[in-house]
Design an enzyme around this catalytic site. Structure first.
Site, PDB file in Angstrom:
ATOM      1  N   GLY A  45       0.834  -1.209   0.000  1.00 15.11           N
ATOM      2  CA  GLY A  45       0.000   0.000   0.000  1.00 15.11           C
ATOM      3  C   GLY A  45       0.866   1.255   0.000  1.00 15.11           C
ATOM      4  N   GLY A  46       2.010   1.152  -0.656  1.00 14.24           N
ATOM      5  CA  GLY A  46       3.035   2.197  -0.565  1.00 14.24           C
ATOM      6  C   GLY A  46       2.765   3.446  -1.375  1.00 14.24           C
ATOM      7  CG  LEU A  47       2.130   3.515  -5.169  1.00 13.38           C
ATOM      8  CD1 LEU A  47       1.693   3.255  -6.613  1.00 13.38           C
ATOM      9  CD2 LEU A  47       3.456   4.279  -5.156  1.00 13.38           C
ATOM     10  CD  GLN A  72      -2.956  11.162   4.557  1.00 12.48           C
ATOM     11  OE1 GLN A  72      -3.669  10.308   5.087  1.00 12.48           O
ATOM     12  NE2 GLN A  72      -2.943  12.407   4.971  1.00 12.48           N
ATOM     13  CG  ASP A  96      -0.606   0.871  -3.835  1.00  9.37           C
ATOM     14  OD1 ASP A  96      -0.491   1.591  -2.836  1.00  9.37           O
ATOM     15  OD2 ASP A  96      -1.723   0.634  -4.374  1.00  9.37           O
ATOM     16  CB  ILE A  97      -3.689  -2.741  -5.596  1.00  7.69           C
ATOM     17  CG1 ILE A  97      -4.441  -3.837  -6.319  1.00  7.69           C
ATOM     18  CG2 ILE A  97      -4.421  -1.406  -5.594  1.00  7.69           C
ATOM     19  CD1 ILE A  97      -5.749  -4.217  -5.659  1.00  7.69           C
ATOM     20  CG  ASP A 126      -4.880  -7.781  -4.736  1.00  3.19           C
ATOM     21  OD1 ASP A 126      -5.003  -7.739  -3.487  1.00  3.19           O
ATOM     22  OD2 ASP A 126      -5.845  -7.920  -5.509  1.00  3.19           O
ATOM     23  CE1 TYR A 151      -9.103   1.694   8.154  1.00  3.06           C
ATOM     24  CE2 TYR A 151      -9.933   3.154   9.875  1.00  3.06           C
ATOM     25  CZ  TYR A 151      -8.897   2.721   9.063  1.00  3.06           C
ATOM     26  OH  TYR A 151      -7.659   3.324   9.169  1.00  3.06           O
ATOM     27  CE  LYS A 153      -5.843  -0.626  10.187  1.00  4.55           C
ATOM     28  NZ  LYS A 153      -4.772  -0.840   9.165  1.00  4.55           N
TER      29      LYS A 153
HETATM   30  N1  LIG Z   1      -4.231   8.396   6.864  1.00  4.35           N
HETATM   31  C1  LIG Z   1      -4.752   8.347   8.071  1.00  4.35           C
HETATM   32  O1  LIG Z   1      -5.266   9.357   8.586  1.00  4.35           O
HETATM   33  C2  LIG Z   1      -4.693   7.058   8.867  1.00  4.35           C
HETATM   34  C3  LIG Z   1      -5.141   7.091  10.187  1.00  4.35           C
HETATM   35  C4  LIG Z   1      -5.116   5.929  10.931  1.00  4.35           C
HETATM   36  C5  LIG Z   1      -4.604   4.767  10.382  1.00  4.35           C
HETATM   37  N2  LIG Z   1      -4.178   4.738   9.101  1.00  4.35           N
HETATM   38  C6  LIG Z   1      -3.687   3.446   8.582  1.00  4.35           C
HETATM   39  O2  LIG Z   1      -2.495   3.624   7.840  1.00  4.35           O
HETATM   40  C7  LIG Z   1      -2.429   2.697   6.754  1.00  4.35           C
HETATM   41  C8  LIG Z   1      -2.187   3.461   5.463  1.00  4.35           C
HETATM   42  O3  LIG Z   1      -3.209   4.416   5.320  1.00  4.35           O
HETATM   43  P1  LIG Z   1      -3.171   5.583   4.231  1.00  4.35           P
HETATM   44  O4  LIG Z   1      -3.749   6.765   4.857  1.00  4.35           O
HETATM   45  O5  LIG Z   1      -1.844   5.659   3.569  1.00  4.35           O
HETATM   46  O6  LIG Z   1      -4.250   4.980   3.237  1.00  4.35           O
HETATM   47  P2  LIG Z   1      -4.399   5.209   1.671  1.00  4.35           P
HETATM   48  O7  LIG Z   1      -5.782   4.819   1.300  1.00  4.35           O
HETATM   49  O8  LIG Z   1      -3.918   6.554   1.285  1.00  4.35           O
HETATM   50  O9  LIG Z   1      -3.365   4.120   1.115  1.00  4.35           O
HETATM   51  C9  LIG Z   1      -3.639   2.744   1.123  1.00  4.35           C
HETATM   52  C10 LIG Z   1      -3.034   2.133  -0.126  1.00  4.35           C
HETATM   53  O10 LIG Z   1      -3.402   0.752  -0.157  1.00  4.35           O
HETATM   54  C11 LIG Z   1      -3.581   0.412  -1.515  1.00  4.35           C
HETATM   55  N3  LIG Z   1      -4.413  -0.792  -1.615  1.00  4.35           N
HETATM   56  C12 LIG Z   1      -5.770  -0.900  -1.564  1.00  4.35           C
HETATM   57  N4  LIG Z   1      -6.137  -2.169  -1.731  1.00  4.35           N
HETATM   58  C13 LIG Z   1      -4.993  -2.896  -1.872  1.00  4.35           C
HETATM   59  C14 LIG Z   1      -4.718  -4.274  -2.084  1.00  4.35           C
HETATM   60  N5  LIG Z   1      -5.701  -5.192  -2.205  1.00  4.35           N
HETATM   61  N6  LIG Z   1      -3.420  -4.650  -2.177  1.00  4.35           N
HETATM   62  C15 LIG Z   1      -2.427  -3.759  -2.078  1.00  4.35           C
HETATM   63  N7  LIG Z   1      -2.618  -2.439  -1.913  1.00  4.35           N
HETATM   64  C16 LIG Z   1      -3.896  -2.019  -1.804  1.00  4.35           C
HETATM   65  C17 LIG Z   1      -4.242   1.620  -2.153  1.00  4.35           C
HETATM   66  O11 LIG Z   1      -4.035   1.628  -3.552  1.00  4.35           O
HETATM   67  C18 LIG Z   1      -3.537   2.768  -1.429  1.00  4.35           C
HETATM   68  O12 LIG Z   1      -2.436   3.261  -2.184  1.00  4.35           O
HETATM   69  C19 LIG Z   1      -3.750   1.924   6.798  1.00  4.35           C
HETATM   70  O13 LIG Z   1      -3.520   0.700   7.455  1.00  4.35           O
HETATM   71  C20 LIG Z   1      -4.674   2.783   7.636  1.00  4.35           C
HETATM   72  O14 LIG Z   1      -5.601   1.994   8.322  1.00  4.35           O
HETATM   73  C21 LIG Z   1      -4.219   5.858   8.333  1.00  4.35           C
END
Ligand SMILES: NC(=O)c1ccc[n+]([C@@H]2O[C@H](COP(=O)([O-])OP(=O)(O)OC[C@H]3O[C@@H](n4cnc5c(N)ncnc54)[C@H](O)[C@@H]3O)[C@@H](O)[C@H]2O)c1
Length: 313
Positions: free
Chosen positions: A8-10, A12, A34-35, A49, A139, A143
């Site tokens: 999920g490296g692409l 936020q 990432d996917i 994925d 969610y 989690k």
């Molecule tokens: N951003 C926040 O405010 C926040 C807050 C609390 C926890 N988190 C946690 O941090 C982690 C990353 O969150 P984020 O904000 O970067 O989310 P995001 O949605 O920006 O990034 C998640 C990435 O996962 C990828 N993805 C989706 N389905 C996939 C699959 N089947 N296989 C591989 N990749 C897949 C998406 O393409 C996306 O790039 C998550 O576990 C989230 O629960 C984020």
């Protein structure tokens, strides 16, 4: 130590965490996945994925992966629109990562969790890690299960799984995708662009937040902490300050006095109402020196300055 894989490296967090890890450990040690089909920029990238266990195994084997930062997930707001996809990615995908990590005897796994694991019956203020945990969103359910599985694998199989519960994260480099706290970033972006903003939460909805540089430091500090110092596995609370849409609006008005916000709550209000107002992060402070530097004022100042450069306004 071999390759660090980010799933999920692409997203936020991944976009910024990968830069951070590359600058710390070198670009040849970091493999971003990432996917999505492809990534921009000068990074080692592979499509993955996380619901595909065999592909996870293949990537680990072919790239001498020793550590994984598992960020792939479907976030809270999208999670309620597609709960079945959320179950598959967040829970089955996470189980695949644990399973492969065990098979290949990996060194360390890092997996972020969220304040979304709490629910409407959790006390609201200064919430500790151990409290009433009855999430009502897919969610939150996936989690908390991911956290608990990580603790299970650690205790049962001696794996090193670490994680923390992030509050809402504010950042300017990559927009948040579909979380419930995204309004904070969105509101600042609208102000900098000179546009009015329509907020999907009520003005007095209070939630904890943190600025991305503090979040990245937290990830690295926990990842590098000696295991003997840690009293918890996957659920360290972290946070920095609590805001409401109204208090953020007031702070932004110091830079844009005419900035207007209209409040039109939608389905995300229900999600936000189930989350705490503030969290107690004393275990993170005590065990691995968590020490956030940005308060709301510094966050907004830095966001405005960087977004002005980004949008050339
Ligand atoms: N951003 C926040 O405010 C926040 C807050 C609390 C926890 N988190 C946690 O941090 C982690 C990353 O969150 P984020 O904000 O970067 O989310 P995001 O949605 O920006 O990034 C998640 C990435 O996962 C990828 N993805 C989706 N389905 C996939 C699959 N089947 N296989 C591989 N990749 C897949 C998406 O393409 C996306 O790039 C998550 O576990 C989230 O629960 C984020």
């Amino acid at each position: 130590m071999g390759t660090i894989l980010i799933t999920g490296g692409l997203g936020q967090i991944g976009t910024e965490l990968s830069e951070h890890l590359i600058s710390k450990y070198g670009s040849n040690r970091v493999l971003v996945s990432d996917i999505k089909n492809e990534a921009s920029g000068n990074i080692r990238y592979t499509k993955l994925d996380v619901s595909d266990l065999n592909k996870i195994r293949k990537i680990i084997e072919e790239n001498d992966v020793t550590d994984i930062f598992h960020l792939a997930a479907i976030l809270s707001a999208t999670g309620e629109k597609d709960p079945f996809l959320t179950f598959n990615v967040n829970l089955l995908g996470t189980q695949n990562i644990y399973k492969a990590a065990k098979e290949f005897n990996l060194n360390k796994l890092f997996i972020p969790s969220t304040i979304g694991v709490y629910g409407p019956t959790t006390p609201k203020d200064m919430v500790p890690e151990d409290t009433v945990i009855r999430p009502v969103t897919m969610y939150g359910i996936t989690k908390i299960s991911g956290e608990m599985l990580g603790e299970y694998y650690s205790k049962k199989f001696g794996m090193d799984v670490r994680g923390l519960r992030f509050p809402g994260l504010i950042s300017y480099k990559f927009p948040p995708t579909a979380g419930t706290t995204d309004y904070a970033v969105d509101m600042i972006i609208h102000a900098v662009r000179g546009e009015d903003y329509q907020c999907y939460l009520k003005q007095d909805t209070e939630m904890p937040m943190m600025y991305m540089p503090d979040a990245l430091d937290a990830v690295i500090d926990l990842y590098e902490a000696p295991r003997n110092n840690l009293t918890r596995f996957t659920d360290y609370n972290v946070g920095s300050y609590s805001i409401t849409p109204a208090s953020l609006h007031e702070e932004i008005k110091k830079y844009y006095p005419d900035f207007r916000v209209e409040y039109k709550p939608d389905y995300r209000q229900d999600i936000a109402d189930g989350w705490p107002h503030s969290v107690n992060f004393s275990n993170a402070q005590k065990d691995w020196g968590f020490n956030p530097k940005y308060d709301l004022q510094l966050t907004v100042k830095d966001m405005v300055s960087n977004l002005k450069k980004k949008f050339k306004v």
